[in-house]
Design a protein around this motif. Structure first.
Motif, mmCIF file in Angstrom:
data_model
loop_
_atom_site.group_PDB
_atom_site.id
_atom_site.type_symbol
_atom_site.label_atom_id
_atom_site.label_comp_id
_atom_site.label_asym_id
_atom_site.label_seq_id
_atom_site.Cartn_x
_atom_site.Cartn_y
_atom_site.Cartn_z
ATOM 1 N N LYS A 134 0.854 -1.166 0.028
ATOM 2 C CA LYS A 134 0.069 -0.008 0.073
ATOM 3 C C LYS A 134 0.852 1.417 -0.145
ATOM 4 N N HIS A 135 2.029 1.222 0.775
ATOM 5 C CA HIS A 135 3.025 2.286 0.805
ATOM 6 C C HIS A 135 3.584 2.702 -0.353
ATOM 7 N N ASP A 136 3.710 1.691 -1.227
ATOM 8 C CA ASP A 136 4.606 1.667 -2.500
ATOM 9 C C ASP A 136 3.628 2.127 -3.740
ATOM 10 N N CYS A 137 2.387 2.027 -3.571
ATOM 11 C CA CYS A 137 1.315 2.411 -4.445
ATOM 12 C C CYS A 137 1.179 3.652 -4.286
ATOM 13 N N PHE A 138 1.432 4.719 -5.499
ATOM 14 C CA PHE A 138 1.463 6.044 -5.437
ATOM 15 C C PHE A 138 0.092 6.713 -4.706
ATOM 16 N N GLU A 139 -1.003 6.126 -5.210
ATOM 17 C CA GLU A 139 -2.346 6.779 -4.881
ATOM 18 C C GLU A 139 -2.652 6.425 -3.414
ATOM 19 N N ILE A 140 -2.188 5.271 -2.928
ATOM 20 C CA ILE A 140 -2.441 4.813 -1.479
ATOM 21 C C ILE A 140 -1.242 5.694 -0.719
ATOM 22 N N PHE A 141 -0.169 5.856 -1.122
ATOM 23 C CA PHE A 141 0.732 6.712 -0.473
ATOM 24 C C PHE A 141 0.448 8.145 -0.231
ATOM 25 N N ILE A 142 -0.302 8.421 -1.263
ATOM 26 C CA ILE A 142 -1.002 10.077 -1.108
ATOM 27 C C ILE A 142 -2.166 10.040 -0.156
ATOM 28 N N LEU A 143 -2.656 8.864 -0.007
ATOM 29 C CA LEU A 143 -3.903 8.583 1.003
ATOM 30 C C LEU A 143 -3.311 8.683 2.259
ATOM 31 N N PHE A 144 -2.200 7.732 2.551
ATOM 32 C CA PHE A 144 -1.639 7.904 3.771
ATOM 33 C C PHE A 144 -1.378 9.249 4.270
ATOM 34 N N LEU A 145 -0.734 9.847 3.179
ATOM 35 C CA LEU A 145 -0.376 11.460 3.522
ATOM 36 C C LEU A 145 -1.475 12.166 3.896
ATOM 37 N N CYS A 146 -2.416 12.016 3.246
ATOM 38 C CA CYS A 146 -3.819 12.718 3.342
ATOM 39 C C CYS A 146 -4.394 12.355 4.886
ATOM 40 N N LEU A 147 -4.371 11.063 5.122
ATOM 41 C CA LEU A 147 -4.850 10.655 6.247
ATOM 42 C C LEU A 147 -4.030 11.138 7.646
ATOM 43 N N GLY A 148 -2.778 11.449 7.229
ATOM 44 C CA GLY A 148 -1.986 11.572 8.410
ATOM 45 C C GLY A 148 -1.429 10.461 9.240
ATOM 46 N N CYS A 149 -1.431 9.307 8.302
ATOM 47 C CA CYS A 149 -0.972 8.101 9.136
ATOM 48 C C CYS A 149 0.567 7.677 8.613
ATOM 49 N N HIS A 150 1.084 7.202 9.863
ATOM 50 C CA HIS A 150 2.623 6.831 9.672
ATOM 51 C C HIS A 150 2.619 5.401 9.997
ATOM 52 N N VAL A 151 3.529 4.696 9.294
ATOM 53 C CA VAL A 151 3.925 3.390 9.625
ATOM 54 C C VAL A 151 5.306 3.071 10.319
ATOM 55 N N LEU A 152 5.247 2.609 11.511
ATOM 56 C CA LEU A 152 6.498 2.091 12.220
ATOM 57 C C LEU A 152 6.817 0.781 11.980
ATOM 58 N N THR A 153 7.964 0.149 11.633
ATOM 59 C CA THR A 153 8.132 -1.369 11.795
ATOM 60 C C THR A 153 8.752 -1.562 12.786
ATOM 61 N N LEU A 154 8.795 -2.776 13.585
ATOM 62 C CA LEU A 154 9.453 -3.281 14.723
ATOM 63 C C LEU A 154 10.642 -4.137 13.974
ATOM 64 N N GLU A 155 11.837 -3.539 14.333
ATOM 65 C CA GLU A 155 12.977 -4.273 13.845
ATOM 66 C C GLU A 155 13.354 -5.548 14.493
ATOM 67 N N SER A 156 13.624 -6.524 13.373
ATOM 68 C CA SER A 156 14.035 -7.683 13.490
ATOM 69 C C SER A 156 15.577 -7.646 13.762
ATOM 70 N N VAL A 157 15.828 -8.244 14.905
ATOM 71 C CA VAL A 157 17.525 -8.470 15.235
ATOM 72 C C VAL A 157 17.835 -9.954 15.230
ATOM 73 N N SER A 158 19.201 -9.943 15.019
ATOM 74 C CA SER A 158 19.979 -11.431 15.059
ATOM 75 C C SER A 158 19.423 -12.416 16.488
ATOM 76 N N LEU A 159 19.613 -13.262 16.232
ATOM 77 C CA LEU A 159 19.313 -14.447 17.295
ATOM 78 C C LEU A 159 19.851 -13.933 18.624
ATOM 79 N N PHE A 160 21.524 -13.608 18.480
ATOM 80 C CA PHE A 160 22.228 -13.210 19.706
ATOM 81 C C PHE A 160 21.611 -11.913 20.293
#
Length: 180
Positions: free
Chosen positions: A90-116
């Motif tokens: 959805k973020h990569d699709c330009f129209e949806i990207f604009i919609l996310f901007l218009c909605l003021g919605c941000h996306v945070l992704t939880l970082e995957s780390v090494s097993l250690f």
């Protein structure tokens, strides 16, 4: 609804109980029960279908921040990685990207780390502080205890390795996130 082991109703109740403990009322919990989105750790969900569900939920509830998994899904769980893929779609699709901007919605992704790093608990703080990220959350002792109590609400999922996870996982005390 978390029905991989035919425990969907139990897991839904456990989720609501956990959320209540965290101050989230049951009325704010949405469980999607769709035959094409089954709970299965090895199954990738349909990207377009999932993206449609997520976007409708964002719009209907005026959500301005989504926190989800990154491409690694923290544990490699296919359903977790599907969420990232759907939001990326959805973020990569330009129209949806604009919609996310218009909605003021941000996306945070939880970082995957090494097993250690995943299992050195609080010892990961210096590493996490040193590495680049957009947001870093380090829980207080009280907040970490609340997170443990919330995890314990999920009794049907508390297998031996999840007890070890609660003791040693950095995710119980440290969460680093990146903007999508």
């Amino acid at each position: 609804p978390g029905n991989y082991y035919n425990q969907g109703e139990i897991r839904k109740k456990e989720l609501e109980q956990s959320c209540l403990l965290l101050g989230i009322p049951a009325s704010s919990v949405t469980v999607v029960d769709h035959r094409d989105l089954p709970d299965n750790p090895a199954l990738q969900w349909d990207t377009q279908l999932l993206a449609t569900f997520v976007l409708k939920h964002i719009e209907a509830n005026n959500i301005n921040l989504v926190v989800t998994f990154d491409a690694g899904g923290v544990s490699g769980h296919a359903n977790h990685t599907s969420l990232y893929t759907a939001l990326r779609y959805k973020h990569d699709c330009f129209e949806i990207f604009i919609l996310f901007l218009c909605l003021g919605c941000h996306v945070l992704t939880l970082e995957s780390v090494s097993l250690f790093r995943k299992y050195i608990s609080i010892l990961d703080v210096p590493i996490s502080c040193f590495l680049s990220r957009d947001a870093l959350f380090i829980l207080t002792e009280e907040e970490a205890e609340q997170a443990r109590r919330a995890m314990q609400c999920h009794r049907s999922q508390l297998l031996w390795f999840r007890h070890l996870y609660m003791l040693f996982s950095r995710y119980m005390v440290i969460n680093s996130l990146r903007l999508l």
